[in-house]
Design a protein around this motif. Sequence first.
Motif, PDB file in Angstrom:
ATOM      1  N   UNK A  19      20.405   8.038 -16.344  1.00  0.00           N
ATOM      2  CA  UNK A  19      20.352   7.286 -15.384  1.00  0.00           C
ATOM      3  C   UNK A  19      19.253   7.879 -14.144  1.00  0.00           C
ATOM      4  N   UNK A  20      18.127   8.145 -14.772  1.00  0.00           N
ATOM      5  CA  UNK A  20      17.275   8.826 -13.623  1.00  0.00           C
ATOM      6  C   UNK A  20      15.728   8.086 -13.867  1.00  0.00           C
ATOM      7  N   UNK A  21      15.077   8.000 -12.533  1.00  0.00           N
ATOM      8  CA  UNK A  21      13.678   7.342 -12.987  1.00  0.00           C
ATOM      9  C   UNK A  21      12.639   8.381 -13.340  1.00  0.00           C
ATOM     10  N   UNK A  22      12.008   8.048 -14.513  1.00  0.00           N
ATOM     11  CA  UNK A  22      11.319   9.074 -15.157  1.00  0.00           C
ATOM     12  C   UNK A  22      10.224   8.099 -16.003  1.00  0.00           C
ATOM     13  N   UNK A  23       8.965   8.696 -16.041  1.00  0.00           N
ATOM     14  CA  UNK A  23       7.986   7.803 -16.527  1.00  0.00           C
ATOM     15  C   UNK A  23       7.915   7.917 -18.093  1.00  0.00           C
ATOM     16  N   UNK A  24       8.695   9.179 -18.552  1.00  0.00           N
ATOM     17  CA  UNK A  24       8.826   9.684 -20.018  1.00  0.00           C
ATOM     18  C   UNK A  24      10.198   8.440 -20.560  1.00  0.00           C
ATOM     19  N   UNK A  25      10.806   7.765 -19.959  1.00  0.00           N
ATOM     20  CA  UNK A  25      11.682   6.865 -20.570  1.00  0.00           C
ATOM     21  C   UNK A  25      10.981   5.819 -21.110  1.00  0.00           C
ATOM     22  N   UNK A  26       9.834   5.573 -20.504  1.00  0.00           N
ATOM     23  CA  UNK A  26       9.216   4.531 -21.230  1.00  0.00           C
ATOM     24  C   UNK A  26       8.304   4.735 -22.455  1.00  0.00           C
ATOM     25  N   UNK A  27       8.259   6.005 -22.980  1.00  0.00           N
ATOM     26  CA  UNK A  27       7.763   6.425 -24.226  1.00  0.00           C
ATOM     27  C   UNK A  27       8.862   6.559 -25.296  1.00  0.00           C
ATOM     28  N   UNK A  28       8.870   5.492 -25.953  1.00  0.00           N
ATOM     29  CA  UNK A  28       9.923   5.566 -27.032  1.00  0.00           C
ATOM     30  C   UNK A  28       9.532   5.880 -28.415  1.00  0.00           C
ATOM     31  N   UNK A  29      10.298   6.383 -29.387  1.00  0.00           N
ATOM     32  CA  UNK A  29      10.009   6.432 -30.789  1.00  0.00           C
ATOM     33  C   UNK A  29      10.226   5.147 -31.565  1.00  0.00           C
ATOM     34  N   UNK A  30       9.205   4.387 -31.753  1.00  0.00           N
ATOM     35  CA  UNK A  30       9.130   3.318 -32.519  1.00  0.00           C
ATOM     36  C   UNK A  30       9.145   3.386 -34.031  1.00  0.00           C
ATOM     37  N   UNK A  31       8.838   4.734 -34.366  1.00  0.00           N
ATOM     38  CA  UNK A  31       8.581   4.886 -35.723  1.00  0.00           C
ATOM     39  C   UNK A  31       9.419   4.457 -36.803  1.00  0.00           C
TER      40      UNK A  31
ATOM     41  N   UNK B 133       0.654  -1.290   0.100  1.00  0.00           N
ATOM     42  CA  UNK B 133       0.046   0.009   0.036  1.00  0.00           C
ATOM     43  C   UNK B 133       0.948   1.202  -0.004  1.00  0.00           C
ATOM     44  N   UNK B 134       1.830   1.216   0.757  1.00  0.00           N
ATOM     45  CA  UNK B 134       2.551   2.637   1.004  1.00  0.00           C
ATOM     46  C   UNK B 134       3.474   2.738  -0.240  1.00  0.00           C
ATOM     47  N   UNK B 135       4.419   1.957  -0.528  1.00  0.00           N
ATOM     48  CA  UNK B 135       5.198   1.718  -1.556  1.00  0.00           C
ATOM     49  C   UNK B 135       4.568   2.013  -3.010  1.00  0.00           C
ATOM     50  N   UNK B 136       3.470   1.003  -3.201  1.00  0.00           N
ATOM     51  CA  UNK B 136       2.662   1.146  -4.247  1.00  0.00           C
ATOM     52  C   UNK B 136       2.302   2.490  -4.792  1.00  0.00           C
ATOM     53  N   UNK B 137       1.554   2.830  -3.658  1.00  0.00           N
ATOM     54  CA  UNK B 137       0.870   4.337  -3.783  1.00  0.00           C
ATOM     55  C   UNK B 137       2.040   5.457  -4.085  1.00  0.00           C
ATOM     56  N   UNK B 138       2.946   5.620  -3.254  1.00  0.00           N
ATOM     57  CA  UNK B 138       3.958   6.705  -3.491  1.00  0.00           C
ATOM     58  C   UNK B 138       4.349   6.584  -4.774  1.00  0.00           C
ATOM     59  N   UNK B 139       5.037   5.222  -5.096  1.00  0.00           N
ATOM     60  CA  UNK B 139       5.475   4.924  -6.580  1.00  0.00           C
ATOM     61  C   UNK B 139       4.604   5.535  -7.672  1.00  0.00           C
ATOM     62  N   UNK B 140       3.322   5.159  -7.470  1.00  0.00           N
ATOM     63  CA  UNK B 140       2.214   5.451  -8.649  1.00  0.00           C
ATOM     64  C   UNK B 140       2.275   7.070  -8.709  1.00  0.00           C
ATOM     65  N   UNK B 141       2.101   7.830  -7.405  1.00  0.00           N
ATOM     66  CA  UNK B 141       2.256   9.391  -7.364  1.00  0.00           C
ATOM     67  C   UNK B 141       3.326   9.702  -8.152  1.00  0.00           C
ATOM     68  N   UNK B 142       4.624   9.145  -7.702  1.00  0.00           N
ATOM     69  CA  UNK B 142       5.801   9.734  -8.298  1.00  0.00           C
ATOM     70  C   UNK B 142       5.970   9.555  -9.732  1.00  0.00           C
ATOM     71  N   UNK B 143       5.482   8.449 -10.388  1.00  0.00           N
ATOM     72  CA  UNK B 143       5.705   8.317 -11.792  1.00  0.00           C
ATOM     73  C   UNK B 143       4.485   9.310 -12.530  1.00  0.00           C
ATOM     74  N   UNK B 144       3.379   9.521 -11.948  1.00  0.00           N
ATOM     75  CA  UNK B 144       2.319  10.158 -12.551  1.00  0.00           C
ATOM     76  C   UNK B 144       2.182  11.418 -12.396  1.00  0.00           C
TER      77      UNK B 144
END
Length: 520
Positions: free
Chosen positions: A245-257, A83-94
């Motif tokens: 080398x930094x945690x970021x949700x944007x790193x998950x969005x790649x240019x696959x074109x 609950x604690x880690x999952x919630x804070x990690x979600x808030x951190x990424x979003x």
Amino acid sequence: MEKILKKLKKLLRLIFGRTTLGTLFLLIQILVLFAGFDWFREYLIYMYGGSAILSALVLIYIISDEGNSTIKLSWVVPILIFPVFGTLFYLFLTLQPGTRRINRRIEEVGTKLRPYLLQDPEVLAHYESISASGGNLVRYMNQYGRFPAYENTGVRYFPLGDDMFPVLLEELKKAEHFIFMEYFIVEHGVMWDAILQVLETKAAEGVEVRFMYDGMGNLFTLPHGYEKAMQEKGIQCKIFAPVRPALSSYQNNRDHRKICVIDGHTAFTGGVNLADEYINQRVRFGHWKDTAVLIKGKAVDSFTMMFLQLWDVTERDGEEYRRFLCPPEFHMPEGMDYGGFVMPYADSPLDGENVGESVYLDILGRSRRYVHITTPYLILDDTTLAALKFAAKRGVEVIIIMPHIPDKLYAYLLARSYYAELLRSGVQIYEYTPGFIHAKMFTSDDEKAVVGTINLDFRSLYLHFECASYFFRNAVVMDVEEDFQKTLAKSERITLENCRKYPFIRRFAGKALRILAPLM
């Protein structure tokens, strides 16, 4: 001795290389986050009710928010377990401002490009006179995808990357004004070295050459600072979303074109990257089956603007976009198919509109006789899974060709976890026995086809920047279908008996991996 020294150098590069150091730094950040969350949890041990309320509020937000239910579930499970880690990690990424800033910038550039991507009302009227329901898709793409449909467009289909490569080289050599190239994977070898030589020559001749490649896709294929080496050759070059080398949700969005635009009147797209396995000059996973299309004419404007939208994310000086449009004096070459309609389009993971999936669902929903699909990955959300099953249940022939020799074992195990369910609904599944099929194609009812970069998996449909071309009543549709039938003849049909005999441990692993499916 020489071989030993080479191996030692490779080992040292691996240990002290940027990838290893970057990964180590990421792991340190994750450990710090865990330690911080653990400390936070202990600190709030007497206020655990507060953390429970926060978790409940986050869960309510996730469940009630717009979006895919399978992706929501991938967050609900860790929040309930941790609950604690999952919630804070979600808030951190979003709640990261970086992703929002990038999306704002993409929208700003898109607004500037919009006047150059207006739908010709006569083309729309003609489309609707032939297919009223098809006109609905065009209107959707105009409003939400922001890409128009075109007529009088030349199209040529390539059933293999081997067939596309010499034509691509020939067209690049003809460039007089500019060349734009955007690719997910680039690696030195027969293919890229030949292309690079042409680009260097053209840049020396005064042709404007811009090249963009994805940071993650080329993490292991190109050396650090490669974009600077390209710039020294006179080629403008950018890395899309460099891996840091930094945690970021944007790193998950790649240019696959995969896009190549030449002088505004010629474009290439499809599944083919710029590495030797894509043209079977290097054997990886057996024979590599891929496809591409060459497009000429006004429809190329869409690919030009796709490229410029991502290129200009990091530019602040305005461009005169009009100079990159298809020249009005351009004359179509002889021997190409010009009939029917062509609609190039792109899909962004940041705008909340799943254009790629919507086009596939439209084809499945409006099909009458058949839908034929090739895809290297089959990792489905509930919506696409239901659409495939329903099409088959109402009598449409739905056939999916998958690789027999996969490039990623986990993705293949995940795909196999859907096989039995699809087969029981009447969907036919085949595997391409000569090797790996990387082509991403749909054909339907001898009148519709899609060729592009969009796989049937979460990453393509929700997380990556993608592109494709939709063809309606164009002669190329039958070229795609003919190639599908030839590929089918080289493929093995999967049955329920095959599924039952598949090793239990692999079946279990595939089902277990579904929890992580939105990340694969």
